[in-house]
Design a protein around this motif. Structure first.
Motif, PDB file in Angstrom:
ATOM      1  N   LYS A  79       8.896  33.157  85.724  1.00 33.06           N
ATOM      2  CA  LYS A  79       8.997  34.271  84.776  1.00 33.06           C
ATOM      3  C   LYS A  79       9.847  35.369  85.401  1.00 33.06           C
ATOM      4  CE  LYS A  79       6.213  33.139  81.280  1.00 33.06           C
ATOM      5  NZ  LYS A  79       6.292  31.690  81.552  1.00 33.06           N
ATOM      6  N   MET A  80      11.014  35.607  84.811  1.00 29.84           N
ATOM      7  CA  MET A  80      11.926  36.616  85.339  1.00 29.84           C
ATOM      8  C   MET A  80      11.989  37.824  84.410  1.00 29.84           C
ATOM      9  SD  MET A  80      13.513  35.515  88.181  1.00 29.84           S
ATOM     10  CE  MET A  80      15.028  36.474  88.185  1.00 29.84           C
ATOM     11  N   GLY A  81      12.180  39.009  84.989  1.00 32.13           N
ATOM     12  CA  GLY A  81      12.409  40.198  84.180  1.00 32.13           C
ATOM     13  C   GLY A  81      11.332  41.260  84.327  1.00 32.13           C
ATOM     14  N   ARG A  82      11.692  42.462  83.932  1.00 31.31           N
ATOM     15  CA  ARG A  82      10.737  43.568  83.933  1.00 31.31           C
ATOM     16  C   ARG A  82       9.747  43.357  82.794  1.00 31.31           C
ATOM     17  NH1 ARG A  82      12.573  47.421  87.305  1.00 31.31           N
ATOM     18  NH2 ARG A  82      14.798  47.364  87.868  1.00 31.31           N
ATOM     19  N   ILE A  83       8.497  43.663  83.065  1.00 30.49           N
ATOM     20  CA  ILE A  83       7.464  43.447  82.053  1.00 30.49           C
ATOM     21  C   ILE A  83       7.742  44.270  80.797  1.00 30.49           C
ATOM     22  CG2 ILE A  83       5.894  45.224  82.934  1.00 30.49           C
ATOM     23  CD1 ILE A  83       4.890  41.797  81.512  1.00 30.49           C
TER      24      ILE A  83
END
Length: 284
Positions: free
Chosen positions: A215-219
């Protein structure tokens, strides 16, 4: 060997080092990455706290060049252990030139730390109105208060679902949260105390922002796109069912705060419970 023993016996007894003010003894230290470590220490018999609160801990600073006097270096640290634990646990970042963490990262079992036993904080159940689902939003060592709340029986009494998001730069920085959540499945005491299989209420959503991971990316971006809700199989956040606690760096806190309010949630406090709370004392 004999000569060394004789010298030791003949030597004058070493002077006992002065005990630090509000001293507690370190009982365990674990280094997770070159930037993160956790440790446990003794708990003052008089200390009472609510899971999610923080205390001031630290060490004595270097002697003043002119006076030779030392002052304590203190910083707010969320207690990572639950309120019922016999010891206290803390989770910390290492800052090479940080006044406190440059020293604290070198502590060993048997060392003493300063602990001011006056717990405070906003990440407590009392600051939230009843709801169906609780969201814990954390970045970095902001996971610490949720490590406490995930082992707090009231969390599972109050909510049907417990969602914990943890965003870090690299995969290794997620190990502490991953291991803690896995340990709940095999914790006989908690399964007896809260109920067998209580951990099935937890949905863990780790993400990374730099290193490749599932899971990549800012929440916050994943929430805006709706991917978080899709991945977890839950509806978008709403003020009727959802409650939230936030602990991370300042930019993250402000971003999440705006998002939660766009969903219709209102910020609460100990004196006025509402739908979400933010830990303002945390610095990552």
């Amino acid at each position: 060997m004999t000569e060394m023993t004789t010298v030791t016996e003949a030597a004058a007894p070493a002077p006992k080092l002065p005990t630090l003010p509000d001293a507690q003894t370190v009982t365990e230290v674990k280094h997770w990455t070159d930037r993160l470590f956790s440790f446990r220490c003794t708990r003052p018999a008089s200390l009472r706290f609510r899971s999610g609160e923080f205390v001031m801990i630290g060490l004595m600073g270097d002697p003043d060049p002119k006076t030779g006097k030392q002052k304590p270096l203190l910083r707010a640290y969320s207690i990572a252990s639950p309120s019922w634990d016999e010891e206290l646990e803390f989770y910390s970042i290492k800052v090479p030139d940080g006044p406190l963490t440059s020293k604290l990262q070198h502590i060993q079992v048997g060392d003493e730390i300063i602990l001011r036993p006056k717990p405070v904080g906003t990440l407590v159940h009392d600051a939230l109105l009843p709801g169906k689902r609780i969201w814990f939003f954390a970045t970095g060592t902001g996971f610490a208060p949720f490590a406490s709340l995930l082992r707090e029986p009231q969390t599972y009494e109050d909510y049907d679902e417990v969602i914990i998001t943890h965003t870090c730069r690299e995969v290794g920085e997620l190990q502490y949260s991953h291991d803690l959540i896995e340990s709940l499945k095999h914790d006989e005491l908690l399964n007896e105390l809260i109920g067998e299989g209580f951990w099935k209420k937890i949905k863990y959503y780790p993400t990374t922002t730099r290193e490749e991971s599932p899971k990549m990316g800012r929440i916050t971006d994943l929430m805006r796109s709706g991917k978080v809700f899709e991945d977890l199989g839950v509806p978008p956040i709403n003020p009727q069912d959802d409650r939230a606690m936030v602990c991370g760096n300042l930019a993250f806190n402000l971003d999440i705060k705006d998002l939660l309010e766009s969903y219709g949630l209102e910020e609460g406090a100990n004196s006025k419970p509402a739908q979400y709370v933010v830990e303002k004392a945390f610095l990552d």
